[in-house]
Design a protein around this motif. Structure first.
Motif, PDB file in Angstrom:
ATOM      1  N   TYR A 161      41.634  27.660  34.631  1.00  0.00           N
ATOM      2  CA  TYR A 161      41.941  26.770  35.756  1.00  0.00           C
ATOM      3  C   TYR A 161      41.869  27.473  37.108  1.00  0.00           C
ATOM      4  CZ  TYR A 161      43.174  22.978  32.658  1.00  0.00           C
ATOM      5  OH  TYR A 161      43.097  21.969  31.725  1.00  0.00           O
ATOM      6  N   GLY A 162      41.577  28.765  37.121  1.00  0.00           N
ATOM      7  CA  GLY A 162      41.387  29.468  38.391  1.00  0.00           C
ATOM      8  C   GLY A 162      42.613  29.509  39.272  1.00  0.00           C
ATOM      9  N   LEU A 163      43.792  29.559  38.660  1.00  0.00           N
ATOM     10  CA  LEU A 163      45.049  29.518  39.409  1.00  0.00           C
ATOM     11  C   LEU A 163      45.641  30.915  39.552  1.00  0.00           C
ATOM     12  CD1 LEU A 163      46.621  26.480  37.521  1.00  0.00           C
ATOM     13  CD2 LEU A 163      45.651  26.431  39.819  1.00  0.00           C
ATOM     14  N   ALA A 164      46.382  31.132  40.623  1.00  0.00           N
ATOM     15  CA  ALA A 164      47.116  32.387  40.799  1.00  0.00           C
ATOM     16  C   ALA A 164      48.359  32.100  41.621  1.00  0.00           C
ATOM     17  CB  ALA A 164      46.245  33.440  41.484  1.00  0.00           C
ATOM     18  N   THR A 165      49.512  32.384  41.042  1.00  0.00           N
ATOM     19  CA  THR A 165      50.766  32.203  41.767  1.00  0.00           C
ATOM     20  C   THR A 165      51.745  33.278  41.324  1.00  0.00           C
ATOM     21  OG1 THR A 165      52.550  30.649  42.316  1.00  0.00           O
ATOM     22  CG2 THR A 165      51.682  30.549  40.078  1.00  0.00           C
ATOM     23  N   ARG A 166      52.577  33.706  42.215  1.00  0.00           N
ATOM     24  CA  ARG A 166      53.539  34.750  41.916  1.00  0.00           C
ATOM     25  C   ARG A 166      54.707  34.195  41.107  1.00  0.00           C
ATOM     26  NH1 ARG A 166      54.797  36.705  47.640  1.00  0.00           N
ATOM     27  NH2 ARG A 166      56.009  38.269  46.562  1.00  0.00           N
ATOM     28  N   ARG A 173      54.937  34.573  36.460  1.00  0.00           N
ATOM     29  CA  ARG A 173      53.688  34.623  37.199  1.00  0.00           C
ATOM     30  C   ARG A 173      52.582  33.978  36.377  1.00  0.00           C
ATOM     31  NH1 ARG A 173      49.797  38.992  37.290  1.00  0.00           N
ATOM     32  NH2 ARG A 173      48.640  39.085  39.251  1.00  0.00           N
ATOM     33  N   TYR A 174      51.640  33.340  37.070  1.00  0.00           N
ATOM     34  CA  TYR A 174      50.464  32.771  36.397  1.00  0.00           C
ATOM     35  C   TYR A 174      49.244  33.255  37.149  1.00  0.00           C
ATOM     36  CZ  TYR A 174      47.515  29.319  33.996  1.00  0.00           C
ATOM     37  OH  TYR A 174      46.556  28.703  33.216  1.00  0.00           O
ATOM     38  N   ASP A 175      48.320  33.888  36.443  1.00  0.00           N
ATOM     39  CA  ASP A 175      47.122  34.409  37.098  1.00  0.00           C
ATOM     40  C   ASP A 175      45.943  34.276  36.147  1.00  0.00           C
ATOM     41  OD1 ASP A 175      45.153  35.727  38.475  1.00  0.00           O
ATOM     42  OD2 ASP A 175      46.383  37.447  39.019  1.00  0.00           O
ATOM     43  N   SER A 176      45.050  33.339  36.477  1.00  0.00           N
ATOM     44  CA  SER A 176      43.868  33.122  35.643  1.00  0.00           C
ATOM     45  C   SER A 176      42.921  34.308  35.650  1.00  0.00           C
ATOM     46  CB  SER A 176      43.113  31.879  36.128  1.00  0.00           C
ATOM     47  OG  SER A 176      43.877  30.710  35.954  1.00  0.00           O
ATOM     48  N   PHE A 177      43.122  35.247  36.573  1.00  0.00           N
ATOM     49  CA  PHE A 177      42.210  36.382  36.695  1.00  0.00           C
ATOM     50  C   PHE A 177      42.803  37.666  36.126  1.00  0.00           C
ATOM     51  CE2 PHE A 177      41.087  33.291  39.895  1.00  0.00           C
ATOM     52  CZ  PHE A 177      39.711  33.207  39.778  1.00  0.00           C
ATOM     53  N   THR A 178      43.922  37.554  35.405  1.00  0.00           N
ATOM     54  CA  THR A 178      44.547  38.734  34.826  1.00  0.00           C
ATOM     55  C   THR A 178      43.561  39.474  33.929  1.00  0.00           C
ATOM     56  OG1 THR A 178      46.756  37.753  34.873  1.00  0.00           O
ATOM     57  CG2 THR A 178      46.395  39.534  33.310  1.00  0.00           C
ATOM     58  N   GLY A 179      43.457  40.754  34.144  1.00  0.00           N
ATOM     59  CA  GLY A 179      42.573  41.578  33.320  1.00  0.00           C
ATOM     60  C   GLY A 179      41.169  41.704  33.847  1.00  0.00           C
ATOM     61  N   ALA A 180      40.807  40.903  34.827  1.00  0.00           N
ATOM     62  CA  ALA A 180      39.454  40.976  35.389  1.00  0.00           C
ATOM     63  C   ALA A 180      39.467  41.842  36.633  1.00  0.00           C
ATOM     64  CB  ALA A 180      38.940  39.589  35.723  1.00  0.00           C
ATOM     65  N   THR A 181      38.534  42.770  36.709  1.00  0.00           N
ATOM     66  CA  THR A 181      38.420  43.614  37.891  1.00  0.00           C
ATOM     67  C   THR A 181      37.431  42.986  38.867  1.00  0.00           C
ATOM     68  OG1 THR A 181      36.584  44.910  37.021  1.00  0.00           O
ATOM     69  CG2 THR A 181      38.821  45.629  36.439  1.00  0.00           C
ATOM     70  N   GLU A 182      37.436  43.507  40.080  1.00  0.00           N
ATOM     71  CA  GLU A 182      36.473  43.019  41.065  1.00  0.00           C
ATOM     72  C   GLU A 182      35.052  43.266  40.592  1.00  0.00           C
ATOM     73  OE1 GLU A 182      35.374  43.661  45.787  1.00  0.00           O
ATOM     74  OE2 GLU A 182      37.389  44.109  45.047  1.00  0.00           O
ATOM     75  N   ALA A 183      34.849  44.346  39.844  1.00  0.00           N
ATOM     76  CA  ALA A 183      33.519  44.637  39.314  1.00  0.00           C
ATOM     77  C   ALA A 183      33.089  43.583  38.297  1.00  0.00           C
ATOM     78  CB  ALA A 183      33.513  46.024  38.665  1.00  0.00           C
ATOM     79  N   ASP A 184      34.048  43.019  37.550  1.00  0.00           N
ATOM     80  CA  ASP A 184      33.718  41.976  36.575  1.00  0.00           C
ATOM     81  C   ASP A 184      33.196  40.722  37.251  1.00  0.00           C
ATOM     82  OD1 ASP A 184      34.583  43.553  34.421  1.00  0.00           O
ATOM     83  OD2 ASP A 184      36.658  42.863  34.657  1.00  0.00           O
ATOM     84  N   LEU A 185      33.715  40.435  38.444  1.00  0.00           N
ATOM     85  CA  LEU A 185      33.386  39.189  39.120  1.00  0.00           C
ATOM     86  C   LEU A 185      32.313  39.363  40.190  1.00  0.00           C
ATOM     87  CD1 LEU A 185      36.957  37.662  39.573  1.00  0.00           C
ATOM     88  CD2 LEU A 185      35.364  37.376  37.674  1.00  0.00           C
ATOM     89  N   SER A 186      32.099  40.573  40.627  1.00  0.00           N
ATOM     90  CA  SER A 186      31.122  40.815  41.685  1.00  0.00           C
ATOM     91  C   SER A 186      29.733  40.385  41.227  1.00  0.00           C
ATOM     92  CB  SER A 186      31.109  42.298  42.058  1.00  0.00           C
ATOM     93  OG  SER A 186      30.143  42.558  43.044  1.00  0.00           O
ATOM     94  N   GLY A 187      29.074  39.597  42.080  1.00  0.00           N
ATOM     95  CA  GLY A 187      27.741  39.140  41.749  1.00  0.00           C
ATOM     96  C   GLY A 187      27.695  38.053  40.706  1.00  0.00           C
ATOM     97  N   ALA A 188      28.826  37.374  40.470  1.00  0.00           N
ATOM     98  CA  ALA A 188      28.889  36.358  39.424  1.00  0.00           C
ATOM     99  C   ALA A 188      29.449  35.047  39.965  1.00  0.00           C
ATOM    100  CB  ALA A 188      29.751  36.847  38.260  1.00  0.00           C
ATOM    101  N   TRP A 189      29.027  33.973  39.311  1.00  0.00           N
ATOM    102  CA  TRP A 189      29.701  32.685  39.499  1.00  0.00           C
ATOM    103  C   TRP A 189      31.002  32.698  38.688  1.00  0.00           C
ATOM    104  CZ3 TRP A 189      27.712  29.054  42.735  1.00  0.00           C
ATOM    105  CH2 TRP A 189      26.340  29.081  43.013  1.00  0.00           C
TER     106      TRP A 189
END
Length: 646
Positions: A161-166, A173-189
């Motif tokens: 769901y692409g959510l992030a809240t403290r 806390r809820y973070d849909s991006f937990t575990g993903a680094t900027e390198a994982d997402l760089s250059g990606a949809w």
């Protein structure tokens, strides 16, 4: 009155906000009142009496809310004719042109829409299939806050769901991006589902819905390193349309990366091509407990080509001065917005499905307020000409445009007035501002707001109430969904009158036959008496600074900055322009002030209000962070300490 849907959007968007996005240019039409605009629609100003009269009010409302005006949408021919009508009558009554730069008309440009240029394309590439060209407006559509794209195929990362809240109290806390680094997402949809987990309940659901807006999700994904965002309706989610309409974003700014929507079917094809089962993923995320780590869809790539262009229109305010004094005291001002919704397609229409595309006449909203404004001007001008009226200060009369699109016209005038005076505030420029918005449906009471802006209002209203003869319900509230707030934020005391909303609000059913003309005449006389008291007083009304309410210009339970963004943010400038700061708030203590443009906070760039909210959400209370503002063409570095406010 600015639409409540629009107002709610602004209130959700920032810790202390108002907003819309616009650019302006002051211009003048010399002494002309543009008779061609009236002639083109077959409209002529009526002959009226000097005193406020029911027949005159009816005549004004019937012209302004007639079919020829086609709903007076800002920038359209009907709105131009309506402003020409007001200017013609001000000129006839003997009021002087008083727009910035001269003349009766103060022109400004504003973004009115967005268009997709021909040639847009979206191509899905999977290892096991031939490239698939997705169909525009069937499989996909860009969103109005997207950047242009001419990109080579990029991989796709699914982030739920692409959510992030403290963490908030007992809520984890809820973070849909937990575990993903900027390198994982760089250059990606990043592919994310719209909304929030459907089975999340109670406080958890409220926590997630606060950060579930599409524009806010795009800001989160951008901050995590995404190169583009894909939004889709998840399995079982119900939306009026699978593809959101392509329309100008409420804040007028682009997101800083391409953003598009996929239909449910197209999104499910993408997920399956990458080895994921959409139904199984939806079941895992449905209760809002804990998101899964974002996953790259192996062997799937997406390329997009799209060019979006903003469409601009020109609106204009009408400004006239009733000369009552020989002194140099700052004038008081009366105003009412003259625009409405046209046929409802570009603003916050509440029309029924069967009424789609019909003229929204706007008899109460706000032909009633303009009719009262014209009658007040005529009656006071006649008294002056008869030698029966003098005052300590002049009165300015204003018919505002583009109020329904975000208080644009009034905001642009305030900016021009401050700039012409070389001041950061309206103190010494406008003594007080009195507003009339939807004053034509009087039943049992008149509603007055803004009494908290100055100690003068309660007594002045009580003295005028004797002749009015109806109960008055007063409110201290100063942050209002109408033009008065643009003046209050700039340091002018305000008083705003209304007879309230009704079932015909923002629909084609707001017609002249439903106006209570006797009540409208009473409201006009009441506001005339209050304005005259301000004009004849030796001293200008004192201004009282009021902090924005917790439930409105601040996100409850979040960090508090105490900065008040301008209503009309310039869409072509990065950063958040500030109308002012809350006295004794963190921003004021740090040295921020009205007129600053906040460029970064906590070391992160701020491109718009959504970025500001996202950055605030991630800061630590009572921990100083750097801030950079643009002030007078120079960059100024400050330290600001956000506070927690429940």
């Amino acid at each position: 009155m600015a639409g409540f849907g629009f107002w709610a959007t602004l209130r959700r968007a920032s810790a202390l906000i108002t907003g819309a996005a616009l650019s302006s240019a002051a211009a003048a039409d010399a002494l002309s009142f543009d008779p061609q605009a009236l002639a083109a629609l077959g409209v002529a100003p009526p002959t009226t009496q000097a005193e406020i009269a029911l027949a005159d009010l009816r005549a004004h409302v019937e012209v302004l809310a007639g079919e020829a005006m086609e709903g007076r949408l800002a920038g359209a021919p009907g709105a131009r004719a309506a402003t020409a009508y007001a200017a013609a009558l001000f000129q006839r009554y003997g009021l002087e042109p008083a727009a910035p730069g001269g003349g009766y008309f103060h022109e400004f440009q504003f973004p009115s829409g967005i268009a997709l240029k021909p040639g847009a394309a979206l191509t899905l590439e999977a290892e096991t299939d031939r490239p698939e060209a997705l169909a525009l407006d069937q499989d996909w559509r860009p969103l109005g806050f997207s950047q242009n794209a001419d990109a080579a195929p990029m991989p796709i990362v699914f982030a739920g769901y692409g959510l992030a809240t403290r963490r908030r109290g007992a809520l984890p806390r809820y973070d849909s991006f937990t575990g993903a680094t900027e390198a994982d997402l760089s250059g990606a949809w990043v592919l994310i589902w719209r909304g929030a987990p459907p089975k999340a309940t109670g406080a958890r659901r409220s926590q997630l819905l606060r950060v579930a807006g599409m524009r806010y999700k795009a800001s989160i994904a951008k901050a995590r390193g995404a190169a583009g965002v894909i939004l889709a309706a998840g399995p079982g989610a119900g939306y009026a349309g699978e593809l959101p309409p392509l329309r100008l974003a409420a804040m007028g700014r682009r997101a800083g990366l391409p953003v598009l929507a996929l239909s449910r079917g197209a999104a499910e094809r993408v997920l399956r091509a990458g080895g994921l089962d959409p139904a199984a993923e939806a079941a895992r995320l449905a209760d809002g407990a804990a998101p899964r780590r974002p996953r790259t869809l192996e062997g799937v790539r997406l390329s997009a080509t799209m060019t979006l262009t903003r469409l601009y229109k020109t609106g204009r305010n009408v400004i006239a001065r009733l000369r009552l004094s020989d002194g140099d005291q700052p004038p008081a001002m009366l105003g009412a917005h003259i625009d409405h919704l046209g046929r409802g397609g570009e603003a916050s229409s509440l029309a029924r499905p069967a009424e789609a595309g019909m003229i929204h006449f706007g008899a109460d909203d706000n032909a009633s307020g303009v009719a009262a404004l014209l009658e007040i001007a005529e009656s006071l001008a006649a008294a002056r000409d008869a030698g029966a009226l003098t005052a300590e200060r002049d009165l300015l009369f204003a018919a505002w445009s583009a109020e329904e699109l975000g208080l644009i016209g009034a905001t642009r005038y305030v900016e021009a007035a401050r700039e012409a005076a070389g001041r950061d505030t309206l103190k010494g420029v406008i003594a007080a501002y009195l507003n009339m918005d939807m004053v034509g449906r009087l039943e049992d009471r008149l509603e007055l707001a803004g009494l908290g802006s100055s100690p003068i209002w309660r007594g002045a209203a009580a003295r005028a109430a004797g002749a009015f003869g109806r109960p008055i319900v007063s409110s201290e509230e100063v942050y209002l969904p109408t033009d008065a707030t643009a003046f209050y934020l700039a340091g002018a005391p305000i008083l705003s009158a209304s007879t309230g909303t009704h079932p015909q609000y923002h629909t084609p059913r707001d017609t002249p036959d439903l106006i209570n003309y006797e009540g409208l005449a009473g409201v006009a006389r009441f506001m005339r008496d209050v304005a005259l008291e301000v004009a004849q007083a030796a001293a200008a009304p004192a201004y009282i600074a009021v902090s924005p309410p917790e439930q409105g210009f601040q996100r409850p339970g979040g960090l508090y900055l105490g900065a008040i963004p301008e209503f009309a943010q310039d869409p072509m400038e990065a950063g958040v322009s500030l109308a002012g700061v809350v006295a004794e708030g963190p921003a004021a203590a740090a040295g921020l002030r009205g007129g600053d443009r906040l460029l970064s906070l906590g070391g992160q760039p701020i491109s718009d209000l959504y970025d500001l909210v996202r950055v605030l959400d991630a800061l630590t209370p009572d921990q100083p962070v750097p801030a950079v503002v643009e002030r007078g063409g120079a960059r100024v570095s400050l330290q600001v300490t956000p506070r927690w406010r429940d």
